[in-house]
Motif scaffolding. Structure first.
Motif, PDB file in Angstrom:
ATOM      1  N   MET A  94       0.993  -1.318   0.456  1.00 22.15           N
ATOM      2  CA  MET A  94       0.887   0.286   0.046  1.00 22.15           C
ATOM      3  C   MET A  94       1.159   1.843   0.240  1.00 22.15           C
ATOM      4  N   ILE A  95       1.725   1.074   0.417  1.00 23.75           N
ATOM      5  CA  ILE A  95       2.579   2.611   0.927  1.00 23.75           C
ATOM      6  C   ILE A  95       3.291   2.755  -0.520  1.00 23.75           C
ATOM      7  N   ARG A  96       3.956   1.543  -1.476  1.00 23.46           N
ATOM      8  CA  ARG A  96       4.142   1.500  -2.778  1.00 23.46           C
ATOM      9  C   ARG A  96       3.409   2.662  -3.535  1.00 23.46           C
ATOM     10  N   GLN A  97       2.120   2.052  -3.473  1.00 26.02           N
ATOM     11  CA  GLN A  97       0.695   2.276  -4.608  1.00 26.02           C
ATOM     12  C   GLN A  97       0.593   4.062  -4.301  1.00 26.02           C
ATOM     13  N   ALA A  98       1.013   4.164  -2.963  1.00 24.23           N
ATOM     14  CA  ALA A  98       0.952   5.998  -2.143  1.00 24.23           C
ATOM     15  C   ALA A  98       2.355   6.605  -2.879  1.00 24.23           C
ATOM     16  N   LYS A  99       3.140   5.784  -2.781  1.00 23.13           N
ATOM     17  CA  LYS A  99       4.560   6.797  -3.648  1.00 23.13           C
ATOM     18  C   LYS A  99       4.325   7.051  -4.595  1.00 23.13           C
ATOM     19  N   LYS A 100       4.055   5.623  -5.502  1.00 25.45           N
ATOM     20  CA  LYS A 100       3.538   5.971  -6.667  1.00 25.45           C
ATOM     21  C   LYS A 100       2.957   7.620  -7.683  1.00 25.45           C
ATOM     22  N   LEU A 101       1.926   7.880  -6.753  1.00 24.54           N
ATOM     23  CA  LEU A 101       0.492   8.419  -7.013  1.00 24.54           C
ATOM     24  C   LEU A 101       0.919   9.830  -6.650  1.00 24.54           C
ATOM     25  N   ILE A 102       2.258   9.435  -5.742  1.00 22.03           N
ATOM     26  CA  ILE A 102       2.738  11.175  -5.358  1.00 22.03           C
ATOM     27  C   ILE A 102       3.588  11.364  -6.176  1.00 22.03           C
ATOM     28  N   LEU A 103       4.652  10.689  -6.648  1.00 22.80           N
ATOM     29  CA  LEU A 103       5.576  11.271  -7.581  1.00 22.80           C
ATOM     30  C   LEU A 103       5.278  10.502  -9.252  1.00 22.80           C
ATOM     31  N   SER A 104       4.134  10.014  -9.431  1.00 20.55           N
ATOM     32  CA  SER A 104       3.740  10.604 -10.759  1.00 20.55           C
ATOM     33  C   SER A 104       3.401  11.884 -11.137  1.00 20.55           C
ATOM     34  N   LYS A 105       3.685  11.983 -12.590  1.00 18.16           N
ATOM     35  CA  LYS A 105       3.736  13.027 -13.701  1.00 18.16           C
ATOM     36  C   LYS A 105       1.984  13.265 -13.327  1.00 18.16           C
ATOM     37  N   ASN A 106       0.717  12.534 -13.458  1.00 13.22           N
ATOM     38  CA  ASN A 106      -0.125  13.055 -13.306  1.00 13.22           C
ATOM     39  C   ASN A 106      -0.792  13.463 -12.249  1.00 13.22           C
ATOM     40  N   LYS A 107      -1.185  14.739 -11.840  1.00 14.19           N
ATOM     41  CA  LYS A 107      -1.271  15.209 -10.780  1.00 14.19           C
ATOM     42  C   LYS A 107      -2.745  15.937  -9.942  1.00 14.19           C
ATOM     43  N   GLY A 108      -3.122  15.992 -11.455  1.00 15.23           N
ATOM     44  CA  GLY A 108      -5.057  15.839 -11.545  1.00 15.23           C
ATOM     45  C   GLY A 108      -5.373  17.794 -11.680  1.00 15.23           C
ATOM     46  N   PHE A 109      -6.306  18.009 -11.884  1.00 17.92           N
ATOM     47  CA  PHE A 109      -6.564  19.144 -10.578  1.00 17.92           C
ATOM     48  C   PHE A 109      -6.147  19.805  -9.792  1.00 17.92           C
ATOM     49  N   VAL A 110      -5.515  21.422  -9.962  1.00 18.34           N
ATOM     50  CA  VAL A 110      -5.157  22.124  -9.432  1.00 18.34           C
ATOM     51  C   VAL A 110      -6.319  23.046  -8.779  1.00 18.34           C
ATOM     52  N   LEU A 111      -6.470  23.557  -7.654  1.00 11.45           N
ATOM     53  CA  LEU A 111      -7.262  24.023  -7.003  1.00 11.45           C
ATOM     54  C   LEU A 111      -8.122  25.575  -7.643  1.00 11.45           C
ATOM     55  N   ALA A 112      -6.671  26.197  -8.669  1.00  3.24           N
ATOM     56  CA  ALA A 112      -7.387  27.180  -9.708  1.00  3.24           C
ATOM     57  C   ALA A 112      -7.923  26.507 -10.797  1.00  3.24           C
ATOM     58  N   GLU A 113      -7.517  25.859 -10.968  1.00  3.18           N
ATOM     59  CA  GLU A 113      -8.331  25.081 -12.390  1.00  3.18           C
ATOM     60  C   GLU A 113      -9.786  24.783 -12.407  1.00  3.18           C
ATOM     61  N   ALA A 114      -9.559  24.344 -11.458  1.00  2.00           N
ATOM     62  CA  ALA A 114     -11.057  23.947 -10.744  1.00  2.00           C
ATOM     63  C   ALA A 114     -12.331  25.196 -10.642  1.00  2.00           C
ATOM     64  N   MET A 115     -11.431  26.081  -9.838  1.00  2.00           N
ATOM     65  CA  MET A 115     -12.508  27.062  -9.437  1.00  2.00           C
ATOM     66  C   MET A 115     -12.655  28.058 -10.852  1.00  2.00           C
ATOM     67  N   PHE A 116     -11.566  28.059 -11.715  1.00  2.00           N
ATOM     68  CA  PHE A 116     -12.166  27.913 -13.597  1.00  2.00           C
ATOM     69  C   PHE A 116     -12.961  27.153 -14.392  1.00  2.00           C
ATOM     70  N   ALA A 117     -12.957  26.236 -13.353  1.00  2.00           N
ATOM     71  CA  ALA A 117     -14.036  25.756 -14.711  1.00  2.00           C
ATOM     72  C   ALA A 117     -15.350  25.783 -13.803  1.00  2.00           C
ATOM     73  N   VAL A 118     -15.679  25.793 -12.382  1.00  2.00           N
ATOM     74  CA  VAL A 118     -17.220  26.251 -11.547  1.00  2.00           C
ATOM     75  C   VAL A 118     -17.309  27.665 -12.313  1.00  2.00           C
TER      76      VAL A 118
END
Length: 169
Positions: free
Chosen positions: A1-25
């Motif tokens: 499990m710890i390995r999967q969490a590290k992979k998500l943290i270190l991956s290049k696909n970060k998802g929406f940033v808070l500013a992008e989400a506000m812009f979409a709203v």
């Protein structure tokens, strides 16, 4: 499990940033507001009363009445015409005469029949004035919203009708 969490943290696909989400709203809210205003405008224009169309419709309706297929001739009858009414004589195919009155009555312009009925032509009229000449009827109308209109109807001249009768005999 710890390995999967590290992979998500270190991956290049970060998802929406808070500013992008506000812009979409904000963009979504703007689109909703534009659609709401558009619907209000459509509803208001749908409720608007197009009185010019009513005057044109009255003109067409009365003109068809004067020149229908069963009518041979239609001419003014100045003997009964006043500023409050205009007299019209219609001669049908069987040479039967019928006298109609075009008059102003209780906020409407109407045609009364020889048998006692009437046909409303234009409603919501403040005042109407009729002028009858040899072969024309002019109706000056003031509507309740103070718009003024003049309607002209061209009819057969009575003198020409007598000449046609002499030519046929």
């Amino acid at each position: 499990m710890i390995r999967q969490a590290k992979k998500l943290i270190l991956s290049k696909n970060k998802g929406f940033v808070l500013a992008e989400a506000m812009f979409a709203v904000i963009i979504t809210l703007l689109i909703v507001l534009i659609l709401q205003n558009l619907l209000k405008t459509i509803m208001l224009s749908d409720k608007a009363d197009h009185k010019t169309d009513n005057v044109v419709f009255a003109y067409v309706q009365f003109n068809r009445f004067l020149h229908d297929d069963d009518t041979k001739l239609a001419y003014p009858f100045p003997e009964i015409s006043t500023s409050r009414q205009a007299g019209i004589v219609k001669v049908d195919r069987d040479n039967k005469l019928k006298i109609y009155k075009l008059n102003f009555y209780k906020n409407m312009v109407r045609v009364t029949t020889p048998d006692g009925g009437h046909m409303p032509l234009l409603l919501e009229v403040k005042k109407a004035n009729f002028v009858t000449t040899n072969n024309h009827i002019k109706i000056s109308i003031t509507e309740k919203d103070n718009r003024s209109t003049e309607i002209y109807f061209k009819l057969d001249a009575k003198s020409k009708i007598k000449e046609r009768g002499r030519q046929k005999n």
